[in-house]
Design an enzyme around this catalytic site. Sequence first.
Site, PDB file in Angstrom:
ATOM      1  CG  ASN A   1      48.239  41.938  40.944  1.00 23.55           C
ATOM      2  OD1 ASN A   1      47.511  41.053  40.519  1.00 23.55           O
ATOM      3  ND2 ASN A   1      49.467  41.737  41.353  1.00 23.55           N
ATOM      4  CG  ASP A   2      42.936  42.003  36.503  1.00 26.44           C
ATOM      5  OD1 ASP A   2      42.181  42.888  36.911  1.00 26.44           O
ATOM      6  OD2 ASP A   2      43.248  41.865  35.301  1.00 26.44           O
ATOM      7  CB  CYS A   3      45.987  38.007  40.584  1.00 28.62           C
ATOM      8  SG  CYS A   3      45.603  37.572  38.896  1.00 28.62           S
TER       9      CYS A   3
ATOM     10  CG  ASN B   1      41.381  39.015  43.408  1.00 24.20           C
ATOM     11  OD1 ASN B   1      42.095  38.030  43.203  1.00 24.20           O
ATOM     12  ND2 ASN B   1      41.137  39.924  42.486  1.00 24.20           N
TER      13      ASN B   1
ATOM     14  CD  GLN C   1      40.018  38.499  38.282  1.00 26.30           C
ATOM     15  OE1 GLN C   1      39.487  37.533  37.746  1.00 26.30           O
ATOM     16  NE2 GLN C   1      41.185  38.419  38.873  1.00 26.30           N
TER      17      GLN C   1
END
Length: 829
Positions: free
Chosen positions: A493-495, A497, A510
């Site tokens: 999940n790139d989101c 963070n 990112q």
Amino acid sequence: MKFGHFDDSRKEYVINTPKTPYPWINYLGNQGFFSLISNTAGGYSFYMDARLRRITRYRYNNVPLDMGGRYFYINDGGTIWNPGWSPVKTELDSYECRHGMGYTIITGKKNGLKAEVTFFVPQNYDGEVQQVVLTNESDAPKDFAIFSMAEWCLWDAQDDCTNFQRNFSTGRVEILGSTIYHLTEYRDRRNHYAFYTVNDTIDGYDTDRDAFLGSIYNGWDNPETVKAGKASNSFADGWSPIASHYKKVTLAPGETKTLIYILGYAENPQDKKFADTKPEGLLTREAWVLNREKADAMIEKYNTPEKVAAGLEELRNTWDKLLSIFKVDTPDDKVNRMVNIWNQYQCMVTFNLSRSASYFESGIGRGMGFRDSNQDVLGFVHQIPDRARQRLIDIASTQMPDGGCYHQYQPLTKKGNSDIGGDFSDDPLWMILSVAAYIKETGDWSILDVQVPYDNNESLAKPMLDHLTVSFYHIVNNLGPHGLPLAMRADWNDCINLSCFSDTPGESFQTYTNPKFKAEGGYSKIAESVFVAALFTYTGPAYVGILEHLGKTEEAAKAQAEIDKMKKNVMESAFDGEWFLRAYDANGEKMGSHECEEGKIFIEPQGFAVMSEIGKDVGADIKTLNSIDKYLNCEFGLVLNNPAFTKYYIQYGEISTYPGGYKENAGIFTHNNAWIICAEAYVGRGEKAFEYYSKIAPAFTEETSDIHKTEPYVYGQMIGGKDAKNFGQGKNSWLTGTAAWNMVAISQYILGVKPEFDGLRVDPSIPSAWDGFKATRQFRGDTYEIEIKNPNHVCKGVKSLTVDGAAVDGCIVPVAGDGKTHKVEVVLG
Ligand code: GLC
Ligand code: GLC
């Protein structure tokens, strides 16, 4: 509401109106030269790399949306129209667009004149062939003019749309006969050029955009030259070079004329860039002469309808062959068309382009993703294993010696992209999965011995097996306080963070990590990802299996112990009672727990945890799957998390910046729906697996295309979730890991035909109502004709399995290896 229909016999989707709810596109080309083409002929072309080698220009986020493409304009007695309706948008008497396997056919009719345009990129050819067949269907003679149009991009798509002070003065073209050449920067620093040609004499041309349009106040919908019925014979000198051919045509009633246009790309070796003599009739401003040999040969190759027909036939045969490797005949037509045609086709496209160029990816932002491309291999590897092998080597070459990875690389240079960098915690694991998938498909263990560089540095090369080892131990060596993998900048999940804490606009979630983590090496040493833990326990056994096969028993046992330990850690610290947690944040707080106010449950870790049988002895698997059904399931699929975030949680990163129901904040992310489909099939709940599959598989959404918006023949990354105002609306179609993963889900988990190291597993998990199904699978040189019988109407459970009549224990068909066809009969019960 539908906007067309499937024509399965021709492997086409037939669109019957140009006014689809979004441009519905197709991809042409599958090796070097690529084009995107919409149902109104919008789109663009590039060679290898959509950013660094863009051939034609396209304006993203335009108004109207899809304005710019390869357009044919017809001026028939003052009525101006395009076969694909756009850009002039004159109402047509009839319109049809057929998107097929690597080709698109657009047919328009107006006032008794029919124009059928076939677009395709032939096999092993760096150009787009456009065959225009004009037929006078009226009973009077027709005199009309046809204009072509392509707008050149000045090669680097990023520079092209930003560096105007230079670019408006560099454009160079030449014209020779019916061929227009694009030569910007050729003399100095480039050895490639492009051309646009037609296989007939022309009556004029335009190469300057403003001259073609007649005014800087006109758009593509209103070119003065077309209105005037005559080209202006403009010669571009800087500004925006284009290529337009003007041709007068006369047709008697019933008469047909075929024109073949080619948009081509060619490269010359450094020492053969220039020719000695100037061809006669060349219109140029240059003192030097282009070596045109390559273009000449390319033009010669497709300059007659017979040659075009042969090229198309070759393309069709290629696809028929690719699609015959795995074929099914199930009681559900929609499953058949997904598995036999469209899902496999999309897998080729995602394999080729990763997440670089679509109508939602600008071709500038991203190259090939480490995580993405490894996953793409899973759905593609059976089609052309050799290409998968090369891809795996390319990807592994960008890896770091400690197992860390560049998150992306550029396809043209094959070098890691340092703007984005690394430290995505899940990246290395996908490499284990994809290399294992390649070996399971092919039985080619030699890939493990190939010397593969680290960080693209040959002197750091080590055997591929070493890359798997460092991948595995990159997880083991980077654990947090609960013995779970560190979350780093993001995982799948790139989101999410967890080291970002961003409060300043413009910081990329990112790539930005909060300076407070600087001393710790750039990211929190507290934040842990349960998703990566589950992915580790799911993927780890493939690594162990490889070591065992190689006789490395000690190393295998050591790795297995790490997997067991991780499972224990997950059960001790990351099982929330009814499902698995998502993470521990940098404050050591739980994410994705019933204790949280919002985002109590997340989809990502659950499927892999279930398939790793974590806590199976205490029923964690079924509890988890039931929770997903209860909290995440809705009409159009499974949402990513629930409840959606309504506040900004600075400690979580990008995720809560999205309005609820979109993208990673409770959107239906179809990619990880597939993991739940797999898990449901794995535990034997074929009905549930199929229910989830049919909610997101495009062929099943065709009837609601007005809500869904995007193409009903391919997966999109995201569908608006139950919290969204646009519930059920698809976005980001084509380039998504869903293509590969849902191919895996339907073929290997639901239909249960799954390559293993030692043979072909056949172990379906289907809706109990099915009487069975048939499948053909080419595997390691043999062909298996599989028939599944389900007399007792169960979901799962192989009662008997025979190969050519002989009983086999278990459900793995051993490799025959004789190149013959074998009959496999499986009875469920
Ligand atoms: C996009 C990215 C993929 C990522 C996913 C979830 O699809 O391409 O790499 O895993 O979003 O954030
Ligand atoms: C993925 C995610 C998107 C995120 C992007 C960052 O595509 O889906 O939400 O912003 O990656 O590159």
